[in-house]
Design an enzyme around this catalytic site. Sequence first.
Site, PDB file in Angstrom:
ATOM      1  N   GLU A 482       0.854  -1.175   0.000  1.00  0.00           N
ATOM      2  CA  GLU A 482       0.000   0.000   0.000  1.00  0.00           C
ATOM      3  C   GLU A 482       0.905   1.245   0.000  1.00  0.00           C
ATOM      4  O   GLU A 482       1.200   1.777  -1.026  1.00  0.00           O
ATOM      5  CB  GLU A 482      -0.954  -0.059   1.198  1.00  0.00           C
ATOM      6  CG  GLU A 482      -2.132   0.876   1.028  1.00  0.00           C
ATOM      7  CD  GLU A 482      -3.442   0.340   1.600  1.00  0.00           C
ATOM      8  OE1 GLU A 482      -3.489  -0.791   2.095  1.00  0.00           O
ATOM      9  OE2 GLU A 482      -4.437   1.079   1.534  1.00  0.00           O
ATOM     10  N   GLU A 753      -2.607   0.542  13.173  1.00  0.00           N
ATOM     11  CA  GLU A 753      -3.751   0.878  12.334  1.00  0.00           C
ATOM     12  C   GLU A 753      -5.070   0.660  13.085  1.00  0.00           C
ATOM     13  O   GLU A 753      -6.013   1.423  12.935  1.00  0.00           O
ATOM     14  CB  GLU A 753      -3.725  -0.018  11.092  1.00  0.00           C
ATOM     15  CG  GLU A 753      -4.903   0.153  10.167  1.00  0.00           C
ATOM     16  CD  GLU A 753      -4.716  -0.633   8.874  1.00  0.00           C
ATOM     17  OE1 GLU A 753      -3.989  -1.647   8.890  1.00  0.00           O
ATOM     18  OE2 GLU A 753      -5.280  -0.220   7.848  1.00  0.00           O
TER      19      GLU A 753
END
Length: 909
Positions: A482, A753
């Site tokens: 990502e 996260e």
Amino acid sequence: MYTRSLWLLAFMLLSAGSFAQLRISRLLTEQLHNPIAVASTQPRFSWQLESASRNAGQSAYEIVVTEGKNTVWKSGRVNSDQSVMVPYQGETLKSRKKYNWKLRVWDEKGKASGWSAPASFEMALLDAAEWKAKWITPGYTEDSVMRPSPLFLKKFDLSKKIASARLYITSHGLYEAMLNGQRVGDDYLTPGWTAYRKRLQYQVYDVTGMLQRGSNAIGVTLGSGWYRGAIGWVGGFNFYGKDIALLAQMHITYADGTETVIVSDESWKSSTGKIRYSEIYHGETIDARLDKAGWSTASYNDAGWSPVVVKDFSKSVLISTVNETVKKQERFKPIKIFTTPEGDKVIDFGQNLVGWVVVKVKGKTGDSIILSHAEVLDKKGNFYTANMRSAKVKNTYVLKGGEEEIFEPHFTWQGFRYAKIEGYPGEITADNFEAVALYSDMEPTGTFTSSNALVNQLQHNIEWGQRGNFLDVPTDCPQRDERLGWTGDAQAFARTASFNMNVNNFFAKWLRDVEADQDSGKVPFVVPNVLGKNAVNSAGWADVATIAPWDMYLAYGDKRLLETQYQSMKDYVESIRRVAKNDLWNTGFHFGDWLFYRPNDDNDGRAAVTDKYLIAQCFYAHSVQLLANAAKVLGRQEDAGNYTALSDRIKAAFLNEYMTSNGRLVSGTQTAYVLALHFDMLPENLRAQAAKRLAENVESYGTHLTTGFLGTPYLCHVLSRFGYADIAYKLLQQETYPSWLYPVKMGATTIWERWDGIKPDSTFQTPSMNSYNHYAYGAIGDWMYRVMAGLDTYEDGVGYKHIRIKPVIGGDFTHAEASLKTYYGLVKSGWKLEGNKLLMNLTIPVNTRATVYIPAEQADSIRENGVLISGVKDIKLAGRNGDYIQLELGAGEYHFSADRKVPVAAVKN
Ligand code: BGC
């Protein structure tokens, strides 16, 4: 002897007092020290002032700018206290020219300083037509699977003594340049990442000392990088194009004043070397047996090399680099080398960091070492990489053999704490492995410490979340497939980021990419937008277009950034207005309050899920409000009026659609109340009840937060603003899931996260979405600096020209302290409880003022350096303000003490 020294000291002190004058330091041009790639034709100058006396400030300045013997600007004496970002207003600045500048100032009493030491700046290539270099690509047939790194080589002679030389260079892909066998500069992953189709940065290097009279050689290696490597989790290659290419132009000025230029063109040669494979996500393979020793030196025999192919790629997209480039930063030695239950040899570097491992090794030719990377070990202590998803994060080194060899990658990086080593010849010892952190070379500016060790670790984790994800672009995460400029994450964290490091130019650059990738005003999910889709406005993501410029304006006083972004802000707001019906934004896709708390059982009908359109309406109002604020600052009165009126209508529509007449929101979640209150969606008379509902909600979860990416940054701000600082503090100190300290207790060294990246039973969250280095939840840092330590700026003196010191003391804390290097100098705000005494130590830089709120019982208990403040002439008592005594201060260091009723909980330690 002793008395003589005392006399001398007294004399020196006296003379310092009577002749005290301002000292000038830290001259910056476009916020950088002596930059050599300035593209602005009206660069801005900033300086810092120092003084031994309190209340010192600047009443006037005079700037002189010269080019060689010519004076190109004399500001004359300007009566102004502006010492940050004063724009150049002299003769037209010329491409590639070097300018010197110096200044003097007058203090608040009209006394002149001496002239400062000179600073300099050099202009970039101001006109695309000045690029004589040609884009070149390799002339051999590329192995289209491995795509080994091409090498480009040019030998050249310099006939005379060299006075100065500059290399202007960029690439499609990443580059590393060598001159006469030496690496040019200490930047990595250049030219950095931008919306390449519209904006491609070049860098400028002073290479004077690297050249010699006679034979020279320049060699450049390229890697696929963001340009054509795998990018985005869908696994696509060649997003910007399939050709890797180089553009380089070197201007050499001889001592006799003549000039010669070496440019990339058909006369260069190409080949491949030791870098056989290189991908950002997957890692690098280096085969030292294929190294072309000495290939970037003039004596190298390049007979077998291929020609190059000249290409007609755009030069109109070229821009100079305004932000700090990526450099090597901290280094880590192994803290532990061990074998996992599965038998892997693993090194623990003690910190989840972003960069790579440097390996020293001695072995046989063809020995091959593989380094794999992981952020965490699993429950059993095994090496865990499932959360890297498809990113291979592996570096492979094949030895030449014989002598000691040193390996490190060039065009990739990893996010890791652990490295698994396979194939290492001999014993794995700490001496032979070192992890190096890499990130944009922003100045560290802030510190935060408190009496709670876990909260201090939280601050550490926030800083490392920032370091790992500010690699030229603000990314969501640095490890899996990502590593993208997710707009929502950047928006949530921007203000916190501005405390820890100077992110002024970093955001100035990235926000230009936001604008470049806007599509009819709509802001894509990620910038640079490599998702290949048209932009879709997702509330709280797209709003980065308004929130980040405003944050930068507040933090740095950068009005030009606001001006430059204004159209982007407006286009974004208008793109929502086009789809809103009756001022309601209630259509389209939204990520919502991403990754909010989801309990396993929810049988009582309560949930933390917030209506996405309620969220959208709040962000719509907020963005319109920020646009109106920007319009006001920039003197655009008509826009200011129109958008203020629009924001009122959006708020009215919100009440109509999402609130009952008793003041209950249709979503009873923390995030719903937080956004409604933080963005002033509710009329004054409905705020207290809403705040109470929020507080009750938090308590109903056993004083736990349930917020996701959008509610979390403002949760504690709202609680402390509406009189629930005690609950904000309990949330901050909460150690069980979900909370900020839960990951800390689980051993985190960065921000995760998800609130439960590692669950209480030590199992992991789903590998498909489980990064251990994601800064969004680190946005609590903003509250820690601004509310807990109480260090903030006023909007009537942005960039800490008018400082606000208002600590909210609470929880079990006995002490909290923050410091911030502003453009004016160091600001410090710290408090300490000692028995029933409150101590506050403050530093207010020269040429600023501060409004200070002391949480004291009575003004007549406040002393400064032991003296009652009524007797200190520099301190203006403005009176009581709520629970505080308000003071007005000028520059200086202050040590206050006051009587305070200490909460019982705080007396403990
Ligand atoms: C990213 C984010 C991002 C999100 C969108 C994720 O894959 O890692 O942090 O904001 O997608 O909701």
